[in-house]
Design an enzyme around this catalytic site. Sequence first.
Site, PDB file in Angstrom:
ATOM      1  CG  LEU A   1      -2.029   1.183   1.342  1.00 18.61           C
ATOM      2  CD1 LEU A   1      -3.051   0.946   0.124  1.00 18.61           C
ATOM      3  CD2 LEU A   1      -2.832   1.204   2.716  1.00 18.61           C
ATOM      4  CG  HIS A   2       2.140   2.575  -3.327  1.00 17.79           C
ATOM      5  ND1 HIS A   2       1.763   1.324  -3.517  1.00 17.79           N
ATOM      6  CD2 HIS A   2       1.845   3.294  -4.676  1.00 17.79           C
ATOM      7  CE1 HIS A   2       1.411   1.112  -4.875  1.00 17.79           C
ATOM      8  NE2 HIS A   2       1.270   2.268  -5.540  1.00 17.79           N
ATOM      9  CG  LEU A   3      -0.352   9.321   0.420  1.00 18.57           C
ATOM     10  CD1 LEU A   3      -1.920   8.971   0.047  1.00 18.57           C
ATOM     11  CD2 LEU A   3      -0.204   9.738   1.823  1.00 18.57           C
TER      12      LEU A   3
END
Length: 705
Positions: A601-603
Site C-alpha cells: 500500500l502506497h500513498l
Amino acid sequence: MNSHSEMASKDDEIDENKVEYQKSIVVVLVGAPGTGSIKSTFCDHVMKSSLRSWVQVCQNSTAANGEGGAEALYLKKAIDALKGGKSVLIDTCNLELEQFSEFRKLGSPRVDVHVVVFNLTAWVSISQSLKCTDNEGQLKGGKPSAAVSQMLQMKELPKLNEGFSRITFCLNESDVREAINMYGDLGPLDTLPSGCFGQISVDSSTGPPTLVFPSISTAYFQFDPEIASDIIVEKVEEFLDKIGNGRLVLVDLTPGSSILNSVKVKATQRNIDSDKFFTFVGDITQLYTKGGLRCNVIANTTNCLLKPGGGGVNEAIFNAAGPALEIATKEVAAGIGYGSALTVPLPSTSPLYIREGVTHVIHVLGPNMNPLGPDCLNNDYDKGCQILREAYSSLFESFASIVRTIATEFSKEPSESQSIILSPHSDRKGKRGAVFESGRNKKLKGPKVVYSEPKIATGVQLVSESNDIRRSSQCGYTDATGIRIQSERDGICGGTTKVWEEWAHSLHHRAKDPVRYNQEVIEILDDVVVLYDLYPKARRHLLVVLRKDGLDRLADVRKEHLPLLKIAHAVGVKWAMKFIFDEPSLVFRLGYHSDPSMRQLHLHVISQDFDSARLKKHKHWNIFNTAFFRDSADVIEEIEKHGQANLYDDESLMSAELRCNRCKSAHRGLSRLKSHIRHCRAPFPSSLIQNGYLLVAPSGAARGT
C-alpha cells in the site's frame, strides 16, 4: 537541381509579420527491413486522423525513372509539398545513415525535421519481414531473417546534432501506437518539443563504462591550463590499466578549447590508447541526447560545501540533475576536502538519469588560484599541483571502483534479492524498479517531525459514470455507482487472491529493507518509507509506502489500520509543504489508486502540473484524474465510518475521455491535453479546494519566507 536554396528563397517570401503560422513538419520514418508494414500503418493512421495536411513519400508512391535516381525524386516530392505548406511523411529509409541523412537538409526556420525510429527487436522485424510478400528483393525462405539480422548489426541511429529537431524511438508496439496518436493529434498550428524521446536503454551491451570529466580548476579557479594538461595526461596514463574496460573522456563546451587541444597532443605523444581515453566537445549535461556519447558517470567540479550554484559546470550539473542530486549528495556527506572526490549514485528520478543515462555523479574539488575564490593558494603551484594530482587520482579511483563493482555484480547469478541494472531507461515489464546498488549501506533517518492530527475532509460526494454492475478486471464486483463490493477480507476478492507479477514486488522490497535501497529512499520511519516514484507523472511525485505486512492495497485496509493511514497522510503533507515552501506555485494532491499495479500500500503525493515525459498514455492521466484516484482524506473518513474504503476500479475509467484537471475541458488526445494544461490558468474546481483535497501555498507566500 538547387532544391534546398529554392526552399530558403520560398521562406524569405513569407510575411515575417505574421504572428501565427503553420510550421511544416518532415517526419522521416526509419526502420530495419520488415518494418515496412508498420511504417505504412503509421502513415495511414496519421494522414486519416490529423487536422494537418500530410503528403506521404514512399517507394510505392514515387517511381524512379532513371532521372537522377530515386533519392532525388523523393526529395523533389518532399520539397514541392513543403512549398505548398504541407507536412511530409517520408517512408523510404532503413537503418543506414546515408539513407536518411539527406532529408535533414529540409529543415529551416519554418520546417522541423523529425525522425521516428522503429528500433524493434530482431524477432519482430524478422517476423514482419516473413509476412511481407512484396519486400524489396523478393526475399523468401530464410533470406529475410539473414537480411534483417545483418541490417540490425550494422544499424546507424540518428542523433540530434546531425540536424534533426526531434527523434522518437519506438521500441515496441505500444511505443508505435503512442507515436501514431501523437502525430495524428497535431493540429495546423501545433508543434512538438525538440529533443530525444524513448532513447535506447544504456546498458552493458551499449558500450564500456564511461567517465566524462571536465578539466578540474582551470575555469573559475584559474589553474594554469598548460600545467593542468600535463597532470591530466600523467594521471590518465597511470590509471588506464586500473579502470579495466572503462573509458575516460575529457570534455569541454568550447570547440577551440586550449585545454582539449593541449591534452590531445600530449596524449598522442605518449601513445595513450585513443579508444580508452579521448577528448570530446559538448555540454556535459547533454552528451547523449545532443552528442550521441553514452556515459554512465560524470564528474562535477564542485565547491567545498557540495552546494549547487556558483556558475560553470557545478551549476549546470545540479540544474540538469534536479533536486534529486542535491538530496542524494546531502545524504552522503556535508562537505568535501581539496583534492578529494565523492561518488553519489544518481537517483533514477533525476532527468540526467532518465534522459542521458547517467547513473553516478562524482563530485571532485581541485585547488584554487583565484583570489576571489575560497582558500586561494596565491600561485603556490607546488601545493596546487599536489592537490590537483590528488583530485584526479581520487576521481579516477572512484570511477575504477564503480567499474569493479559493475564487473563483480554482473558476474554473479541474479536472484530476487540482487536486482541489478545499469540502464535508467529499462522500464520494460520484468525490470521495473531495478537499480544499481552501490556499496554504501548507511542507515538513513529522516528529520524528526511532530505530527499533528491531519484534518479529514467530510461530506464528499462520490461520482462515477458507470451505470451497470460488472465484473472487475481484478476482483470483486462493481455496482451502479462504480463502487466495488467486497466479498472477502484481507485482500481476497471474489474468492480469489490477487496474483502479483514479479516486477510488482518492487515497493514491497523497499518497504521491508529500505536501507538496502538507500539511494532511492529519502526518509525512513518505523511505519512508512518515502521515495520518489520511479516513473514520475508530474514535476514532483513521491510515494509514501506503508511498511506493515499484509497491506498490499486499499482492499486490505480496515479500521485497525487507521493510525497507519493517518501517519502516511501526515508524512505526505509534510513533504508536499516542503516542496511548496521551495516553489510556491506547486499544488499537491494526496491519494491512493483503487487497484494499484504494485504491491504494498502506497500513498501518492503528486503535484498537479502533470509535467512529465513519463506521462505517456491515456490511462496515465485517468488513474490520477478520475474516481479511480481516491483522495487520502476520503479514504480515512470512509474507514472511520464504514470500516473499509470505497474502491472505484471499473475498467471504463481508464478509457474515459481526457479532461483538464482545472477547467474540465475535454481533449481528443493526450498530446493535446498536455499542451493545454501547460497554459491553462483556470482555477481548480471548487469542490477540490473546499474538501481539502489540494495543498497550496498560503496566500502571499514566497520562497524562504
